[in-house]
Scaffold this motif. Structure first.
Motif, PDB file in Angstrom:
ATOM      1  N   LEU A   1       0.837  -1.201   0.000  1.00 12.34           N
ATOM      2  CA  LEU A   1       0.000   0.000   0.000  1.00 12.34           C
ATOM      3  C   LEU A   1       0.870   1.248   0.000  1.00 12.34           C
ATOM      4  O   LEU A   1       0.572   2.223  -0.704  1.00 12.34           O
ATOM      5  N   ARG A   2       1.954   1.227   0.748  1.00 10.80           N
ATOM      6  CA  ARG A   2       2.891   2.356   0.744  1.00 10.80           C
ATOM      7  C   ARG A   2       3.520   2.527  -0.636  1.00 10.80           C
ATOM      8  O   ARG A   2       3.694   3.658  -1.119  1.00 10.80           O
ATOM      9  N   ILE A   3       3.877   1.428  -1.281  1.00 13.06           N
ATOM     10  CA  ILE A   3       4.453   1.488  -2.633  1.00 13.06           C
ATOM     11  C   ILE A   3       3.453   2.112  -3.597  1.00 13.06           C
ATOM     12  O   ILE A   3       3.799   3.000  -4.384  1.00 13.06           O
ATOM     13  N   MET A   4       2.206   1.672  -3.530  1.00 10.62           N
ATOM     14  CA  MET A   4       1.191   2.200  -4.449  1.00 10.62           C
ATOM     15  C   MET A   4       0.967   3.695  -4.222  1.00 10.62           C
ATOM     16  O   MET A   4       0.872   4.457  -5.179  1.00 10.62           O
ATOM     17  N   ARG A   5       0.915   4.114  -2.978  1.00 11.11           N
ATOM     18  CA  ARG A   5       0.728   5.544  -2.702  1.00 11.11           C
ATOM     19  C   ARG A   5       1.898   6.361  -3.236  1.00 11.11           C
ATOM     20  O   ARG A   5       1.715   7.432  -3.813  1.00 11.11           O
ATOM     21  N   LEU A   6       3.105   5.837  -3.057  1.00 12.38           N
ATOM     22  CA  LEU A   6       4.284   6.534  -3.562  1.00 12.38           C
ATOM     23  C   LEU A   6       4.244   6.622  -5.085  1.00 12.38           C
ATOM     24  O   LEU A   6       4.497   7.685  -5.656  1.00 12.38           O
ATOM     25  N   LEU A   7       3.929   5.514  -5.743  1.00 19.38           N
ATOM     26  CA  LEU A   7       3.877   5.529  -7.206  1.00 19.38           C
ATOM     27  C   LEU A   7       2.762   6.435  -7.719  1.00 19.38           C
ATOM     28  O   LEU A   7       2.925   7.095  -8.749  1.00 19.38           O
ATOM     29  N   LEU A   8       1.657   6.484  -7.019  1.00 16.12           N
ATOM     30  CA  LEU A   8       0.588   7.397  -7.420  1.00 16.12           C
ATOM     31  C   LEU A   8       1.015   8.851  -7.245  1.00 16.12           C
ATOM     32  O   LEU A   8       0.656   9.710  -8.055  1.00 16.12           O
ATOM     33  N   SER A   9       1.809   9.118  -6.208  1.00 12.60           N
ATOM     34  CA  SER A   9       2.284  10.492  -6.016  1.00 12.60           C
ATOM     35  C   SER A   9       3.284  10.892  -7.095  1.00 12.60           C
ATOM     36  O   SER A   9       3.468  12.076  -7.355  1.00 12.60           O
ATOM     37  N   ALA A  10       3.920   9.908  -7.730  1.00 14.92           N
ATOM     38  CA  ALA A  10       4.893  10.174  -8.796  1.00 14.92           C
ATOM     39  C   ALA A  10       4.289   9.952 -10.178  1.00 14.92           C
ATOM     40  O   ALA A  10       5.007   9.951 -11.177  1.00 14.92           O
ATOM     41  N   HIS A  11       2.993   9.767 -10.248  1.00 18.31           N
ATOM     42  CA  HIS A  11       2.322   9.483 -11.517  1.00 18.31           C
ATOM     43  C   HIS A  11       2.322  10.720 -12.399  1.00 18.31           C
ATOM     44  O   HIS A  11       2.135  11.810 -11.898  1.00 18.31           O
ATOM     45  N   PRO A  12       2.546  10.641 -13.679  1.00 18.05           N
ATOM     46  CA  PRO A  12       2.649   9.440 -14.497  1.00 18.05           C
ATOM     47  C   PRO A  12       4.083   8.952 -14.718  1.00 18.05           C
ATOM     48  O   PRO A  12       4.290   7.930 -15.349  1.00 18.05           O
ATOM     49  N   ASP A  13       5.062   9.689 -14.214  1.00 16.50           N
ATOM     50  CA  ASP A  13       6.458   9.333 -14.494  1.00 16.50           C
ATOM     51  C   ASP A  13       6.920   8.081 -13.778  1.00 16.50           C
ATOM     52  O   ASP A  13       7.781   7.361 -14.273  1.00 16.50           O
ATOM     53  N   GLY A  14       6.396   7.824 -12.598  1.00 22.92           N
ATOM     54  CA  GLY A  14       6.827   6.674 -11.826  1.00 22.92           C
ATOM     55  C   GLY A  14       8.204   6.885 -11.219  1.00 22.92           C
ATOM     56  O   GLY A  14       8.747   7.995 -11.247  1.00 22.92           O
ATOM     57  N   LEU A  15       8.763   5.808 -10.684  1.00 25.26           N
ATOM     58  CA  LEU A  15      10.058   5.869 -10.023  1.00 25.26           C
ATOM     59  C   LEU A  15      10.875   4.628 -10.348  1.00 25.26           C
ATOM     60  O   LEU A  15      10.310   3.555 -10.565  1.00 25.26           O
ATOM     61  N   VAL A  16      12.190   4.785 -10.334  1.00 29.69           N
ATOM     62  CA  VAL A  16      13.050   3.620 -10.476  1.00 29.69           C
ATOM     63  C   VAL A  16      13.141   2.931  -9.114  1.00 29.69           C
ATOM     64  O   VAL A  16      12.887   3.531  -8.066  1.00 29.69           O
ATOM     65  N   VAL A  17      13.521   1.658  -9.145  1.00 30.74           N
ATOM     66  CA  VAL A  17      13.525   0.847  -7.936  1.00 30.74           C
ATOM     67  C   VAL A  17      14.352   1.471  -6.819  1.00 30.74           C
ATOM     68  O   VAL A  17      13.929   1.503  -5.664  1.00 30.74           O
ATOM     69  N   GLY A  18      15.530   1.991  -7.151  1.00 27.23           N
ATOM     70  CA  GLY A  18      16.386   2.589  -6.126  1.00 27.23           C
ATOM     71  C   GLY A  18      15.724   3.749  -5.415  1.00 27.23           C
ATOM     72  O   GLY A  18      15.892   3.923  -4.199  1.00 27.23           O
ATOM     73  N   ASP A  19      14.957   4.545  -6.155  1.00 25.22           N
ATOM     74  CA  ASP A  19      14.250   5.664  -5.537  1.00 25.22           C
ATOM     75  C   ASP A  19      13.118   5.182  -4.623  1.00 25.22           C
ATOM     76  O   ASP A  19      12.882   5.748  -3.569  1.00 25.22           O
ATOM     77  N   ILE A  20      12.423   4.136  -5.056  1.00 23.61           N
ATOM     78  CA  ILE A  20      11.363   3.564  -4.219  1.00 23.61           C
ATOM     79  C   ILE A  20      11.980   3.033  -2.929  1.00 23.61           C
ATOM     80  O   ILE A  20      11.477   3.287  -1.835  1.00 23.61           O
ATOM     81  N   GLN A  21      13.086   2.316  -3.073  1.00 22.72           N
ATOM     82  CA  GLN A  21      13.750   1.709  -1.928  1.00 22.72           C
ATOM     83  C   GLN A  21      14.214   2.771  -0.935  1.00 22.72           C
ATOM     84  O   GLN A  21      13.978   2.664   0.260  1.00 22.72           O
ATOM     85  N   SER A  22      14.850   3.808  -1.423  1.00 16.87           N
ATOM     86  CA  SER A  22      15.357   4.836  -0.506  1.00 16.87           C
ATOM     87  C   SER A  22      14.225   5.643   0.128  1.00 16.87           C
ATOM     88  O   SER A  22      14.303   6.032   1.287  1.00 16.87           O
ATOM     89  N   GLU A  23      13.164   5.874  -0.616  1.00 11.53           N
ATOM     90  CA  GLU A  23      12.021   6.633  -0.094  1.00 11.53           C
ATOM     91  C   GLU A  23      11.288   5.861   1.001  1.00 11.53           C
ATOM     92  O   GLU A  23      10.881   6.434   2.010  1.00 11.53           O
TER      93      GLU A  23
END
Length: 118
Positions: free
Chosen positions: A29-51
Protein backbone atom coordinates in the motif's frame (compact mmCIF):
# COMPACT_ATOMS: atom_id res chain seq x y z
CA UNK A 1 -28.44 -13.36 -16.79
CA UNK A 2 -26.75 -15.76 -19.19
CA UNK A 3 -24.19 -18.35 -18.13
CA UNK A 4 -21.47 -16.47 -20.06
CA UNK A 5 -22.22 -13.14 -18.37
CA UNK A 6 -22.44 -14.84 -14.97
CA UNK A 7 -19.06 -16.49 -15.54
CA UNK A 8 -17.56 -13.17 -16.67
CA UNK A 9 -18.96 -11.47 -13.56
CA UNK A 10 -17.40 -14.16 -11.38
CA UNK A 11 -14.06 -13.71 -13.16
CA UNK A 12 -14.20 -9.96 -12.52
CA UNK A 13 -14.90 -10.52 -8.84
CA UNK A 14 -11.96 -12.94 -8.61
CA UNK A 15 -9.68 -10.49 -10.43
CA UNK A 16 -10.62 -7.60 -8.15
CA UNK A 17 -10.32 -9.81 -5.05
CA UNK A 18 -6.75 -10.66 -6.10
CA UNK A 19 -6.00 -6.97 -6.65
CA UNK A 20 -7.35 -6.06 -3.23
CA UNK A 21 -5.38 -8.89 -1.68
CA UNK A 22 -2.20 -7.54 -3.29
CA UNK A 23 -2.95 -4.12 -1.84
CA UNK A 24 -3.72 -5.63 1.54
CA UNK A 25 -0.23 -5.39 2.99
CA UNK A 26 1.27 -2.26 4.49
CA UNK A 27 4.42 -2.22 2.31
CA UNK A 28 2.48 -2.68 -0.94
CA UNK A 29 0.00 0.00 0.00
CA UNK A 30 2.89 2.36 0.74
CA UNK A 31 4.45 1.49 -2.63
CA UNK A 32 1.19 2.20 -4.45
CA UNK A 33 0.73 5.54 -2.70
CA UNK A 34 4.28 6.53 -3.56
CA UNK A 35 3.88 5.53 -7.21
CA UNK A 36 0.59 7.40 -7.42
CA UNK A 37 2.28 10.49 -6.02
CA UNK A 38 4.89 10.17 -8.80
CA UNK A 39 2.32 9.48 -11.52
CA UNK A 40 2.65 9.44 -14.50
CA UNK A 41 6.46 9.33 -14.49
CA UNK A 42 6.83 6.67 -11.83
CA UNK A 43 10.06 5.87 -10.02
CA UNK A 44 13.05 3.62 -10.48
CA UNK A 45 13.53 0.85 -7.94
CA UNK A 46 16.39 2.59 -6.13
CA UNK A 47 14.25 5.66 -5.54
CA UNK A 48 11.36 3.56 -4.22
CA UNK A 49 13.75 1.71 -1.93
CA UNK A 50 15.36 4.84 -0.51
CA UNK A 51 12.02 6.63 -0.09
CA UNK A 52 10.31 3.77 1.74
CA UNK A 53 13.35 2.16 3.36
CA UNK A 54 12.33 -1.35 2.30
CA UNK A 55 15.19 -3.85 1.80
CA UNK A 56 15.85 -4.62 -1.88
CA UNK A 57 14.88 -8.31 -1.74
CA UNK A 58 11.65 -7.52 0.06
CA UNK A 59 10.89 -4.64 -2.30
CA UNK A 60 11.39 -6.90 -5.32
CA UNK A 61 8.91 -9.39 -3.87
CA UNK A 62 6.26 -6.71 -3.30
CA UNK A 63 6.77 -5.07 -6.70
CA UNK A 64 6.45 -8.45 -8.40
CA UNK A 65 3.16 -9.13 -6.61
CA UNK A 66 1.80 -5.72 -7.65
CA UNK A 67 2.98 -6.32 -11.22
CA UNK A 68 1.37 -9.78 -11.34
CA UNK A 69 -1.96 -8.26 -10.33
CA UNK A 70 -1.51 -5.54 -13.00
CA UNK A 71 -1.51 -2.75 -10.42
CA UNK A 72 1.87 -1.45 -11.61
CA UNK A 73 3.67 -1.34 -14.92
CA UNK A 74 7.42 -1.79 -15.28
CA UNK A 75 9.72 -0.52 -18.03
CA UNK A 76 13.42 -1.09 -18.43
CA UNK A 77 15.56 2.03 -18.82
CA UNK A 78 19.11 0.91 -19.51
CA UNK A 79 20.06 -0.87 -16.28
CA UNK A 80 17.13 0.51 -14.27
CA UNK A 81 13.56 -0.67 -13.84
CA UNK A 82 10.96 2.11 -13.70
CA UNK A 83 7.66 1.33 -12.04
CA UNK A 84 4.47 3.29 -12.61
CA UNK A 85 1.03 2.93 -11.07
CA UNK A 86 -1.49 1.39 -13.45
CA UNK A 87 -4.09 4.12 -13.08
CA UNK A 88 -6.52 2.37 -15.43
CA UNK A 89 -6.52 -0.80 -13.31
CA UNK A 90 -7.04 1.23 -10.14
CA UNK A 91 -9.89 3.10 -11.78
CA UNK A 92 -11.54 -0.21 -12.73
CA UNK A 93 -11.13 -1.44 -9.16
CA UNK A 94 -12.72 1.71 -7.74
CA UNK A 95 -15.56 1.54 -10.25
CA UNK A 96 -16.19 -2.05 -9.23
CA UNK A 97 -16.27 -1.10 -5.54
CA UNK A 98 -18.59 1.85 -6.02
CA UNK A 99 -20.84 0.42 -8.74
CA UNK A 100 -23.62 -0.68 -6.42
CA UNK A 101 -23.38 2.04 -3.81
CA UNK A 102 -24.11 4.72 -6.38
CA UNK A 103 -26.81 2.95 -8.36
CA UNK A 104 -29.19 0.56 -6.70
CA UNK A 105 -29.36 1.73 -3.10
CA UNK A 106 -27.82 5.23 -3.35
CA UNK A 107 -25.71 4.61 -0.21
CA UNK A 108 -23.14 7.13 -1.45
CA UNK A 109 -23.75 10.01 -3.82
CA UNK A 110 -21.35 9.99 -6.81
CA UNK A 111 -20.37 13.62 -6.17
CA UNK A 112 -19.25 12.63 -2.64
CA UNK A 113 -16.80 10.14 -4.13
CA UNK A 114 -15.37 12.75 -6.47
CA UNK A 115 -14.94 15.17 -3.55
CA UNK A 116 -12.91 12.57 -1.65
CA UNK A 117 -10.38 12.52 -4.48
CA UNK A 118 -9.79 16.27 -4.46
Amino acid sequence: MTIASSRKGTEHVAKFADMLSALGTEPRLRIMRLLLSAHPDGLVVGDIQSELDIPNSTLSFHLEKLKNEELVNVHRESTFLRYTANAEALQELLQFLYAECCTRNKAVKPQDIVQLCK
